[in-house]
Design an enzyme around this catalytic site. Structure first.
Site, PDB file in Angstrom:
ATOM      1  N   ALA A  46       0.824  -1.208   0.000  1.00  0.00           N
ATOM      2  CA  ALA A  46       0.000   0.000   0.000  1.00  0.00           C
ATOM      3  C   ALA A  46       0.858   1.259   0.000  1.00  0.00           C
ATOM      4  CB  ALA A  46      -0.923   0.010   1.223  1.00  0.00           C
TER       5      ALA A  46
ATOM      6  N   ALA B  48       9.815  -1.352   4.100  1.00  0.00           N
ATOM      7  CA  ALA B  48      11.082  -0.925   4.719  1.00  0.00           C
ATOM      8  C   ALA B  48      10.956   0.486   5.239  1.00  0.00           C
ATOM      9  CB  ALA B  48      12.227  -0.986   3.705  1.00  0.00           C
TER      10      ALA B  48
ATOM     11  N   TYR C  33      20.729   3.524   7.127  1.00  0.00           N
ATOM     12  CA  TYR C  33      19.806   2.980   6.133  1.00  0.00           C
ATOM     13  C   TYR C  33      20.551   2.108   5.133  1.00  0.00           C
ATOM     14  CZ  TYR C  33      16.820   2.885   1.994  1.00  0.00           C
ATOM     15  OH  TYR C  33      16.102   2.491   0.895  1.00  0.00           O
TER      16      TYR C  33
END
Length: 333
Positions: free
Chosen positions: A9, A61, A163
């Site tokens: 989504a 993520a 990240y």
């Protein structure tokens, strides 16, 4: 094919779901935005979602640089623990096909060439240089100016922020899973993805979203450094079709294969800001000289392997994409 799309989504995931449907496949959307229990760190929920699934497209993520190192536990939990839980559940369910949302951030800096020393790898940029406005990495051997080029998948990996580290760990986990199970894993190393449904007004989004959000507020996009840092801006619909192509392709069992996924057209960040502002109708960008630790100077993709092996290529040109993005709907962060 019935495909579980984690993060289905979200920004990229929702476009993947549409691209799968256009190719005649069925998607199972697994996303906390849709249902609070759909968290990839919840093994029971993941196992339930895998029933009857042929493959997994893992988009869920935490992204972006975030707000500082204090975000590290959340990044590791969402990206790495979440991936490990998902892969363990896939092992139990007998699902042996995975496409992972990888990232170009695993390389750190891109490819550089010194006239005297050939291809070299500059280290992380020094804070004193950045503060003084010296943004270009220099040859680590002789200190000469370097020429940036396209980075290929065989370049050394050198993640330079939290990240990036978690995205590389995701690849290592997927490779270990493939070896242990005989599964086939593909990591699509996205470059700078932009387009409709990007999250707005969030420190975890990409630079295109920062600029578009500023324009929507009537503010000038703030371009860090001198605006000459090079990136590869790839449209989200092209990234979505790359996912479908990877899911449909024959991949090596027992291994992970990585593919750069970019437009093949390098542009500077300043150039992107100007094109987006012009398409939106202003205001003009402002180059601030500010910097963020963990940002790299130049990183642009050589996506020829993806074209040669899987037949994919980007279809949305830079100008066309920026004009569309200027009027596109953004979503909450």
């Amino acid at each position: 094919m019935r495909v579980l799309v984690t993060g289905g989504a979200g920004f990229i995931g929702s476009h993947v779901v549409e691209a799968l449907a256009a190719s005649g496949h069925e998607s199972v959307v697994f996303d906390v935005r849709e249902r609070a229990g759909d968290d990839v760190r919840d093994g029971e929920a993941v196992r339930g979602a895998l029933a009857g699934v042929d493959a997994v497209c893992h988009q869920a993520a935490m992204v972006g640089l975030g707000t500082g190192f204090a975000d590290a536990p959340d990044y590791v939990s969402h990206n790495d623990l979440g991936t490990a839980v998902l892969l363990a559940a896939m092992t139990d369910a007998g699902v042996r096909r995975l496409v992972l949302a990888g990232s170009m951030v695993v390389y750190g800096e891109g490819r550089y060439e010194c006239e005297g020393h050939g291809v070299v790898r500059p280290g992380p940029r020094d804070v004193a240089d950045l503060a003084a406005g010296r943004f270009e990495p220099l040859c680590p051997v002789c200190g000469a100016q370097l020429t940036p080029g396209l980075v290929g998948e065989d370049a050394p990996v050198d993640p330079r922020n939290v990240y990036a580290t978690t995205k590389l760990t995701q690849e290592h986990l997927a490779a270990a899973w493939a070896r242990a199970t005989g599964g086939a894993a593909v990591s699509l190393r996205y470059h700078n993805v932009y387009g409709p449904r990007m999250p707005r007004d969030t420190p975890y989004a990409g630079v295109a979203s920062f600029f578009r959000s500023a324009l929507a507020r009537g503010e000038a996009p703030r371009v860090f450094e001198d605006g000459r840092q090079r990136r590869d801006f790839v449209h989200v619909r092209d990234v979505a079709t790359a996912n479908v192509t990877a899911l449909e392709a024959s991949s090596a069992d027992g291994a992970l294969t990585a593919y750069n996924t970019g437009s093949g057209e390098p542009h500077t960040v300043g150039e992107m800001a100007r094109a987006l502002a012009a398409a939106y109708g202003g205001p003009e960008p402002v180059v601030t000289g500010e910097y963020r630790l963990g940002d790299v100077r130049h990183i642009t993709a050589d996506s020829s392997r993806l074209r040669a092996e899987l037949g994919w290529k980007a279809e949305v040109g830079f100008g066309e994409g920026m004009r569309e993005f200027a009027g596109a709907e953004l979503r909450g962060g």
